[in-house]
Design a protein around this motif. Structure first.
Motif, PDB file in Angstrom:
ATOM      1  N   MET A   1       0.867  -1.135  -0.040  1.00  0.00           N
ATOM      2  CA  MET A   1       0.065   0.102  -0.114  1.00  0.00           C
ATOM      3  C   MET A   1       1.149   1.154   0.034  1.00  0.00           C
ATOM      4  SD  MET A   1      -2.915   0.928   2.929  1.00  0.00           S
ATOM      5  CE  MET A   1      -3.268  -0.604   3.134  1.00  0.00           C
ATOM      6  N   LYS A   4      -0.446   7.273  -0.869  1.00  0.00           N
ATOM      7  CA  LYS A   4      -1.344   7.913  -1.611  1.00  0.00           C
ATOM      8  C   LYS A   4      -2.818   7.387  -1.207  1.00  0.00           C
ATOM      9  CE  LYS A   4      -3.266   9.697  -6.103  1.00  0.00           C
ATOM     10  NZ  LYS A   4      -2.908   9.971  -7.414  1.00  0.00           N
ATOM     11  N   GLN A   5      -2.516   5.870  -1.349  1.00  0.00           N
ATOM     12  CA  GLN A   5      -3.691   5.035  -1.069  1.00  0.00           C
ATOM     13  C   GLN A   5      -4.082   5.204   0.662  1.00  0.00           C
ATOM     14  OE1 GLN A   5      -2.462   1.185  -2.275  1.00  0.00           O
ATOM     15  NE2 GLN A   5      -3.820   1.080  -3.728  1.00  0.00           N
ATOM     16  N   LYS A   6      -3.074   5.363   1.332  1.00  0.00           N
ATOM     17  CA  LYS A   6      -3.232   5.608   2.699  1.00  0.00           C
ATOM     18  C   LYS A   6      -3.992   6.870   3.240  1.00  0.00           C
ATOM     19  CE  LYS A   6       0.626   2.932   4.263  1.00  0.00           C
ATOM     20  NZ  LYS A   6       2.026   2.936   4.834  1.00  0.00           N
ATOM     21  N   ARG A   8      -6.067   8.514   0.882  1.00  0.00           N
ATOM     22  CA  ARG A   8      -7.421   8.221   0.407  1.00  0.00           C
ATOM     23  C   ARG A   8      -8.081   7.405   1.459  1.00  0.00           C
ATOM     24  NH1 ARG A   8      -9.115   7.908  -4.988  1.00  0.00           N
ATOM     25  NH2 ARG A   8     -11.214   7.890  -3.986  1.00  0.00           N
ATOM     26  N   LEU A  26     -10.611   1.345  -3.841  1.00  0.00           N
ATOM     27  CA  LEU A  26      -9.197   1.607  -3.967  1.00  0.00           C
ATOM     28  C   LEU A  26      -8.680   0.048  -4.834  1.00  0.00           C
ATOM     29  CD1 LEU A  26      -8.179   3.316  -0.701  1.00  0.00           C
ATOM     30  CD2 LEU A  26      -8.470   4.301  -2.999  1.00  0.00           C
ATOM     31  N   LEU A  28      -8.406  -2.684  -3.130  1.00  0.00           N
ATOM     32  CA  LEU A  28      -7.434  -3.396  -1.894  1.00  0.00           C
ATOM     33  C   LEU A  28      -8.681  -4.439  -1.411  1.00  0.00           C
ATOM     34  CD1 LEU A  28      -5.986  -0.410  -0.205  1.00  0.00           C
ATOM     35  CD2 LEU A  28      -4.916  -1.929  -1.738  1.00  0.00           C
TER      36      LEU A  28
END
Length: 75
Positions: A1, A4-6, A8, A26, A28
């Motif tokens: 991860m 940027k995903q964190k 979001r 996302l 995931l």
């Protein structure tokens, strides 16, 4: 991860989105999202008493140190 995903995930959790919907957005797994939220303090239990304002009337709530957090201004 990645970072940027964190970011979001944090933004979506603050809007009230659930783990499953965030995971779908996302790409995931739900367990990846819930695990990150637990580690980052974004789970529902951690966020429930984050405000120092009464959700009913909007008046400020004084929290006593060493005691269970209060959610409402009156008993």
């Amino acid at each position: 991860m990645d970072m940027k995903q964190k970011e979001r995930i944090s933004a979506l959790r603050s809007r009230g989105e659930g783990y499953a919907s965030i995971a779908k957005i996302l790409g995931l797994t739900k367990s990846q999202v819930s695990g990150y939220c637990r580690r980052a303090g974004l789970s529902k239990g951690d966020m429930r008493f984050s405000s120092d304002v009464c959700p009913e009337c909007g008046s400020p709530i004084e929290q006593s140190p060493g005691r269970k957090p209060r959610r409402f201004c009156s008993d």
